[in-house]
Design an enzyme around this catalytic site. Structure first.
Site: not given
Ligand code: C5P
Length: 396
Positions: A322, A206, A284, A302-303, A336, A340
């Site tokens: 963020f 991104n 490849k 993973p989040d 959020k 979170k």
């Molecule tokens: O869910 P979203 O991507 O909008 O959330 C943004 C926040 O969550 C940011 O602080 C980003 O660093 C964190 N994030 C994370 N791991 C992910 C997705 C988002 O730590 N897989």
């Protein structure tokens, strides 16, 4: 006594340098002033001399005259060199490493920290040349205060106004007598994008530049914290005095974060890919004549933020996430925060036309348990400093 070498360059804002000298003297700081040719169009050597109670050096001093060579020492005997106001011209000459007048020569010869307070017309500030010069100077470690947004002498409105003298004084004091309210604390910061491989040569990524996260790591370190910065692939320099762990994928970022715990503070500014390619190819992927393009199946990453913010013995006392949104910023940010489990969400609008994603400025809203703080649009460095100060306040 701490000493500042103050270079006053051209521009209508030069008159504010007199107020800055007054504040510095009141704070017990010695000031020696250098007036560029442009600066001398706006303030007189005599007024600077009266306020600094020191001899003022002007562009008229010959650099080739042996008796004047000692002035190079000026920039070395000071504890800090401040350029206020810093015109587009002197910033360009600094970036190019020129030595075509006394001020530029002193800036090239100094081995002391340098702080600039830019002031110019908004179009000059936004010009690609100035943007590139500022990036060069910042990468070299030059400190920047301002510019502010507001009405300008040229009847335009925008960024380019010299920061107010008390703000410049605060930036000077932060260098000369740094407060270290986060001494003894460990802060974990994530920054940059992640790269999710499709095969050994291709990846999904991104537009995150890492600028905001890196600036936050630097700002927390400046307040005395020990900082671990876990960064995805970026094209910017590592901040000074920060432990950097470089990673590529979200999985690697999570592992590096968990390895860095325990921490007192976590700031998740990375733009982590929400999905990775399920079963990325180890060889490849090849085109076959007339063949269909390969399908790419995605699987959730993973989040990291939610993992760090989950209750447990290793949960940092303050977890900041963020939220980059393109619409309904506050509603999404508030949701959020709850989803979170973090303490604060720093929300910004990255919609097309804002120039925020990958840009140098940011306009954020800080969502905490007690409500929303709307901060004005400012440089990402300034957002970082303010956030670090706000974090220090919360940790006190
Ligand atoms: O869910 P979203 O991507 O909008 O959330 C943004 C926040 O969550 C940011 O602080 C980003 O660093 C964190 N994030 C994370 N791991 C992910 C997705 C988002 O730590 N897989």
């Amino acid at each position: 006594m701490k000493r500042v070498l103050l270079i006053v360059s051209g521009g209508i804002a030069a008159y504010k340098s007199l107020e800055l000298v007054r504040l510095l003297r009141k704070a017990g700081i010695g000031v020696t002033a250098v007036l560029t040719e442009g600066g001398a169009q706006f303030v007189t050597p005599l007024s600077l001399q009266a306020l600094t109670e020191n001899k003022v050096f002007t562009a008229l001093f010959s650099l080739t005259d042996e008796s004047e060579m000692g002035h190079i020492q000026l920039s070395r005997s000071a504890d800090l060199v401040v350029v206020a106001p810093a015109s587009a011209d002197i910033l360009a000459r600094m970036a190019a490493g020129m030595a075509d007048d006394l001020a530029a020569t002193l800036l090239l010869a100094t081995d002391k920290p340098v702080l600039v307070a830019p002031a110019m017309n908004v179009r000059m500030w936004r010009h690609a040349a100035t943007v590139a010069n500022m990036a060069t100077l910042v990468a070299r470690g030059v400190g920047v205060v301002g510019p502010d947004e507001g009405a300008m002498a040229c009847n335009e409105y925008g960024f380019g106004r010299l920061a107010e003298p008390p703000e410049i004084l605060a930036a000077i004091m932060a260098v000369l007598a740094p407060a270290r309210p986060l001494a003894g604390r460990h802060a974990l910061v994530t920054s940059g994008p992640t790269h999710e491989p499709i095969d050994p040569v291709r990846y999904i990524a991104n537009r995150s530049s890492g600028r905001q996260g890196h600036a936050i790591a630097a700002a927390l370190a400046a307040l005395g914290a020990r900082v671990t910065l876990v960064s995805g692939p970026v094209a910017i320099h590592d901040p000074a005095s920060v432990d950097v762990v470089q990673v590529e994928t979200a999985d690697e970022m999570l592992a590096a974060c968990l390895a860095a715990l325990p921490a007192d503070i976590a700031v998740c500014a990375a733009a982590v890919a929400d999905w990775r390619v399920a079963g990325a190819a180890t060889l490849k992927l090849k085109k076959t004549p007339g063949g269909a393009p390969p399908g790419i199946a995605l699987t959730p990453n993973p989040d990291i933020l939610a993992t760090i913010a989950a209750p447990g013995p290793n949960r940092p006392r303050l977890v900041v996430g963020f939220a980059a949104e393109t619409h309904e910023v506050l509603r999404h940010a508030t949701e959020k925060r709850a989803r979170k489990g973090c303490d604060w969400i720093v929300a910004n609008d990255v919609g097309a036309g804002t120039g925020i994603m990958g840009g140098a400025e940011n306009e954020v809203h800080v969502v905490t348990a007690s409500g929303v703080e709307n901060w004005p649009r400012m440089a990402k460095d300034a957002v970082a400093r303010r956030l670090a100060a706000r974090i220090a306040e919360a940790m006190a």
